[in-house]
Scaffold this motif. Structure first.
Motif, PDB file in Angstrom:
ATOM      1  N   SER A   1       0.651  -1.101  -0.020  1.00  0.00           N
ATOM      2  CA  SER A   1      -0.074  -0.009  -0.038  1.00  0.00           C
ATOM      3  C   SER A   1       0.900   1.313   0.104  1.00  0.00           C
ATOM      4  N   THR A   2       2.265   1.123  -0.469  1.00  0.00           N
ATOM      5  CA  THR A   2       2.985   2.249  -0.295  1.00  0.00           C
ATOM      6  C   THR A   2       3.726   2.377  -1.474  1.00  0.00           C
ATOM      7  N   SER A   3       3.972   1.612  -2.384  1.00  0.00           N
ATOM      8  CA  SER A   3       4.956   1.275  -3.525  1.00  0.00           C
ATOM      9  C   SER A   3       6.244   1.462  -3.207  1.00  0.00           C
ATOM     10  N   GLU A   4       6.469   0.900  -1.776  1.00  0.00           N
ATOM     11  CA  GLU A   4       7.982   0.647  -1.292  1.00  0.00           C
ATOM     12  C   GLU A   4       8.344  -0.885  -1.748  1.00  0.00           C
ATOM     13  N   THR A   5       7.684  -1.870  -1.674  1.00  0.00           N
ATOM     14  CA  THR A   5       8.053  -3.282  -2.166  1.00  0.00           C
ATOM     15  C   THR A   5       8.638  -3.369  -3.373  1.00  0.00           C
ATOM     16  N   SER A   6       8.735  -2.409  -4.147  1.00  0.00           N
ATOM     17  CA  SER A   6       9.097  -2.735  -5.614  1.00  0.00           C
ATOM     18  C   SER A   6      10.618  -3.026  -5.474  1.00  0.00           C
TER      19      SER A   6
END
Lengths: 520, 97
Positions: free
Chosen positions: A132-137
């Motif tokens: 939900s943050t686009s940080e796990t890319s």
């Protein structure tokens, strides 16, 4: 910001079709903006400059020979990197698919191209849309264009960021539990999740097939409607895709062609269809139980102001209890992870994607490949999904979740017997700081509380900007409709947008202009 | 009430999920899974007696099509994306000794 970057999609396409400007000029203006801001934002995984100019060339040839190049002629669109694009790398922001080049095109992308749209590139996202943050890319986090120390939301964070920063005019995202609406809210853009089955999922890399739906992201409601119209419609290659006939969303809402001839779907809409921006008599329910503990005070106030705005315009706004709110996330994560564990079984190092080297034996190779290829959050969900589907736990968790889902669907049905639309917040807070949520998955999951039940019930919903908090961060309001209620949603959304005097792009777009100015 | 995640359960999950869960990863899974099961377990507070599990939100009917060949052979295109291919087939590590 350059004048050309300000035109809405319909206007840009019209100018290109009328040969007032060339598609190539639009592409070059957007690419310039894209490249200028990309080092700070990281909203793209792959930019397809060559492909974009080639498509623009074809559009310009068509218009030069006097032909109409389509409703999205020359309109730049950014496509989330979990939608397959023929000949263009599609990574799902995962190491697993780092070098994967599809040999076929997603149905929604085919439709975009046929309408004259230009694919600028593929947008960054949470790995396999899980986050939900686009940080796990695997390609680094996306930044929020309103404040680059903050996340843009996710999982369609790159798509929403690109639109908010005018790196692209529109974008496609996918929404499994809020992945279009929540980043749209954090980035101050318009994002719509259609009724399940409205847009073909052919070529969308599956996360949770019963919940996934592709949808449009735009700066304004009209562009959103136009894009939705283009990508909607039946597709034999996706057996869950419905052959809807009422997908003339763009035409129904274009200011110039508003026509009272459209046949009403229900009697309550009969008088409203005639004038698409009118909400007089529209019954809107404010979901009272979304305003309980956990909702930020500034967000609550802004959402209530949006409701008041619609009331001032003649909507009949009342409060409604939806119930079951605290069970939506448990049911959602059980079902979504179960489907994910099954869907992601295909990544085994044999047919495409990453393969771990030097393993003796097939099974050790499978395990090594998946262990090295997937990131932490993806593995977390595969493990949970494998558990809830395993013998001995299936009934207690997976089947239980499907029963809770049935109750949630019934609760929505009951609410829609009294209301045309439901209104509430999109997310409990505005965009959090980068690096805050990673170690506590549960905390991240709780942020999806107002969005996931819409996916469980297969309903359409939109996220609209409804103001800024005291830090200057965008707040979103969500309008949820009954199944096939997109037109009612868009109509109320247009009315709200008009009353607000339109939505602003992120301040960063103006800064880019100054930068560009200095170069000259 | 924390759900105990035994080593045996993690061993089984390794097989089901086809993941190596060793060392640090093992402890993380134990913690995360335990926490998530506690959380999703709150569904048990709800009485679902008499409620049928809902698989599809849309009235689901099986969609059939004629079993006809369409398009052209895509063997070459498919194999072009494979990590390893040989003689028109996917190549995998040895499966039998």
């Amino acid at each position: 910001m350059k004048e050309i970057l300000r035109w809405p999609a319909a206007e840009l396409a019209q100018k290109i079709n009328r040969r007032e400007i060339k598609a190539k000029e639009a592409v070059s203006a957007y690419l310039e903006q894209l490249y200028a801001l990309e080092p700070e934002l990281n909203s793209f995984v792959t930019v397809d400059e060559e492909g974009a100019y080639a498509q623009a060339g074809r559009i310009d040839e068509l218009t030069q020979s006097g032909k109409n190049a389509g409703p999205l002629a020359g309109v730049p669109v950014a496509v989330k990197d979990n939608l397959c694009t023929r000949g263009l790398r599609t990574t799902c922001a995962s190491r697993m698919l780092e070098d994967f080049v599809p040999f076929y095109e997603a149905g929604a992308v085919e439709r975009l191209r046929a309408a004259g749209a230009i694919i600028l590139g593929k947008t960054n996202m949470d790995e396999f849309a899980m986050g939900s943050t686009s940080e796990t890319s695997a390609f680094g986090p996306v930044k929020n264009p309103w404040d680059i120390s903050r996340v843009p939301g996710g999982s369609s964070g790159g798509s929403c960021c690109a639109v908010a920063a005018a790196q692209s005019l529109c974008a496609l995202g996918s929404d499994t539990g809020g992945s279009i609406r929540q980043p749209a809210s954090y980035c101050g853009v318009v994002g719509l999740k259609p009724t399940y089955g409205t847009v073909s999922r052919w070529g969308l890399v599956a996360y949770a097939s019963s919940l996934d739906q592709i949808g449009p992201i735009a700066r304004n409601v009209e562009d959103c409607a136009l894009l939705l119209e283009v990508i909607s419609g039946g597709d034999k290659r996706d057996s869950t895709c419905l052959d809807r006939r009422d997908v003339d969303f763009g035409r129904a809402f274009a200011r110039t062609s508003a026509s009272p001839q459209t046949s009403p779907q229900t009697s309550s809409q009969a008088s409203l269809q005639a004038c698409p921006e009118d909400v007089r008599g529209l019954r809107i329910g404010i979901v009272r139980d979304y305003f309980d503990e956990g909702l930020d005070g500034e967000v609550a106030a802004a959402v209530r102001r949006a409701a008041q705005q619609l009331r001032d315009q003649g909507a009949l706004v009342e409060e409604v209890d939806l119930s079951l709110v605290s069970y939506a996330i448990p049911a959602y994560y059980t079902i979504a992870c179960a489907e994910a564990s099954s869907n992601l079984a295909r990544f085994d190092g044999v047919k495409y994607g990453y393969r771990a080297g030097a393993e003796k034996g097939l099974h050790p190779m499978y395990r090594r490949t998946r262990t090295e290829g997937f990131g932490t959050e993806v593995k977390r969900r595969i493990v949970l999904g494998s558990f809830v589907l395993s013998s001995g736990y299936y009934e207690a968790y997976y089947e239980k979740a499907l029963r809770v889902k049935a109750m949630i669907v019934a609760a929505f049905d009951k609410a829609f017997s009294r209301f045309d639309l439901l209104l509430g917040p999109v997310a409990p807070t505005t965009a959090p700081l980068l690096g805050q949520t990673g170690d506590d998955p549960l905390k991240m999951y709780l942020g999806d509380i107002y969005t996931v039940s819409v996916n469980l019930a297969g309903l359409p919903a939109i996220s609209l900007p409804c103001g800024l908090d005291s830090r200057g961060l965008p707040i979103g309001v969500q309008l949820v409709g009954p199944r096939f209620g997109e037109k009612t949603i868009l109509q109320a959304a247009r009315a709200y947008e008009k009353a607000c005097g339109g939505f602003a792009l992120s301040p960063m777009t103006e800064r880019a202009e100054k930068k560009g100015g200095m170069k000259v | 009430m924390a759900q105990e995640i035994s080593d045996k359960m993690i061993d089984e999950l390794e097989i089901l999920a086809k993941l190596d869960l060793s060392g640090e990863e093992r402890e993380r899974v134990r913690k995360d899974l335990g926490q998530m099961l506690d959380y999703i377990g709150r569904m048990n507070e709800l009485d679902t007696e008499g409620v049928e599990p809902l698989y599809h939100v849309m009235p689901a009917v099986n969609v059939f099509r004629e079993d006809e060949e369409t398009g052209s052979s895509i063997r070459e295109e498919i194999l072009a994306g494979a990590p390893e291919a040989v003689d028109g087939c996917f190549r995998v590590p040895r499966t039998v000794e």
